[in-house]
Scaffold this motif. Structure first.
Motif, PDB file in Angstrom:
ATOM      1  N   HIS A  73       1.111  -1.238   0.154  1.00 12.29           N
ATOM      2  CA  HIS A  73       0.004  -0.040  -0.081  1.00 12.29           C
ATOM      3  C   HIS A  73       0.963   1.434  -0.027  1.00 12.29           C
ATOM      4  O   HIS A  73       0.318   2.574  -0.259  1.00 12.29           O
ATOM      5  N   GLN A 123       2.131   3.046   2.297  1.00  8.30           N
ATOM      6  CA  GLN A 123       1.714   4.027   3.396  1.00  8.30           C
ATOM      7  C   GLN A 123       2.983   3.937   4.362  1.00  8.30           C
ATOM      8  O   GLN A 123       3.538   2.728   4.413  1.00  8.30           O
ATOM      9  N   ASP A 124       2.796   4.691   5.435  1.00 10.56           N
ATOM     10  CA  ASP A 124       3.776   4.712   6.440  1.00 10.56           C
ATOM     11  C   ASP A 124       3.566   3.729   7.646  1.00 10.56           C
ATOM     12  O   ASP A 124       4.589   3.279   8.421  1.00 10.56           O
ATOM     13  N   ASN A 141      -2.987   3.471   7.126  1.00 11.23           N
ATOM     14  CA  ASN A 141      -1.977   4.792   7.127  1.00 11.23           C
ATOM     15  C   ASN A 141      -2.219   5.514   8.416  1.00 11.23           C
ATOM     16  O   ASN A 141      -2.056   6.889   8.546  1.00 11.23           O
ATOM     17  N   LYS A 142      -2.248   4.864   9.705  1.00  9.94           N
ATOM     18  CA  LYS A 142      -2.336   5.518  10.824  1.00  9.94           C
ATOM     19  C   LYS A 142      -1.552   4.402  11.756  1.00  9.94           C
ATOM     20  O   LYS A 142      -1.824   3.231  11.719  1.00  9.94           O
TER      21      LYS A 142
END
Ligand SMILES: N[C@@H](CCC(=O)N[C@@H](CS)C(=O)NCC(=O)O)C(=O)O
Length: 223
Positions: free
Chosen positions: A143, A145-146, A151-152
């Protein structure tokens, strides 16, 4: 003074350390009551009515919670580190159960008879590099993302980074071929709450030494 959760366990990592990590990452201050002798443990069982006569036990929000995963689930939900819906929660559960399997191998390494330590260490290294780290590198890559889920920041990121530190104690080179995991480690380690927990003098516990292991065996009557 504000009320703080109270952690009942040994002055050692064991099954409490992930709870310490999660609380610390969530920015929650906590107190610790250490079990130092067999008598302390017997007294805790008697006075606190530990439902399965086992620790970890955490006093929080008027409850005396046992079972480390139940405790982690509660803290993650309370501090909004458990996804935004049931699908994210399912992914977080799936990832953290894999991490728990790896953690169990690492946690029990020290209990191995000396003649089995090398083989068990080799097995952990093999599982880390061929099963667990590739799985989580793939998740992050899929994905871009971090964080692992949604993404959280979630409990899954915190648990995985906790494991990176243990794996590095076994072999510091094992993370080398996993660039996204290395970046995750840096990102999470730099969160102010985690950074503080990683500093000397925090409530983070060191690796178990032989002397403490002998004391623990006496406390829990491990032959
Ligand atoms: N499934 C439990 C296992 C708890 C457990 O095995 N606790 C050990 C200490 S790490 C214990 O209290 N042993 C004493 C006994 O079983 O009598 C959890 O995850 O909390």
């Amino acid at each position: 003074m504000a009320w703080k959760p109270k952690l009942h366990y040994l002055n050692a990592r064991g099954r409490m350390e992930s709870i310490r990590w999660l609380l610390a990452a969530a920015g929650v201050e906590f107190e610790e009551k250490f079990i130092e002798t067999r008598e302390d443990f017997e007294k805790l069982k008697k006075d606190s009515g530990l439902i399965f006569q086992q620790v970890p036990m955490v006093e929080i929000d008027g409850m005396k919670l046992v079972q480390s995963r139940a405790i982690l689930n509660y803290i993650a939900a309370k501090y909004n580190l458990y996804g935004k819906d049931i699908k994210e929660r399912a992914l977080i559960d799936m990832y953290t159960e894999g991490m728990a399997d790896l953690n169990e191998m690492i946690l029990t390494l020290i209990l191995c008879p000396p003649n089995e330590i090398d083989a068990k260490t080799a097995l952990i290294k093999e599982k880390v590099t061929t099963r667990y780290f590739p799985a989580f590198e793939k998740v992050l890559k899929s994905h871009g993302q971090d964080y692992l889920v949604g993404n959280k920041l979630s409990r899954a990121d915190i648990y995985l980074v906790e494991l990176f530190y243990y794996v590095e104690e076994i072999d510091p080179s094992l993370l080398a071929n996993f660039p996204l995991l290395k970046a995750l480690k840096t990102r999470i380690s730099n969160l102010p709450t985690v950074k503080k927990f990683l500093q000397p003098g925090s409530q983070r516990k060191p690796p178990l030494d032989a002397k403490t292991l002998e004391e623990i065996k006496k406390i829990f009557d491990i032959k």
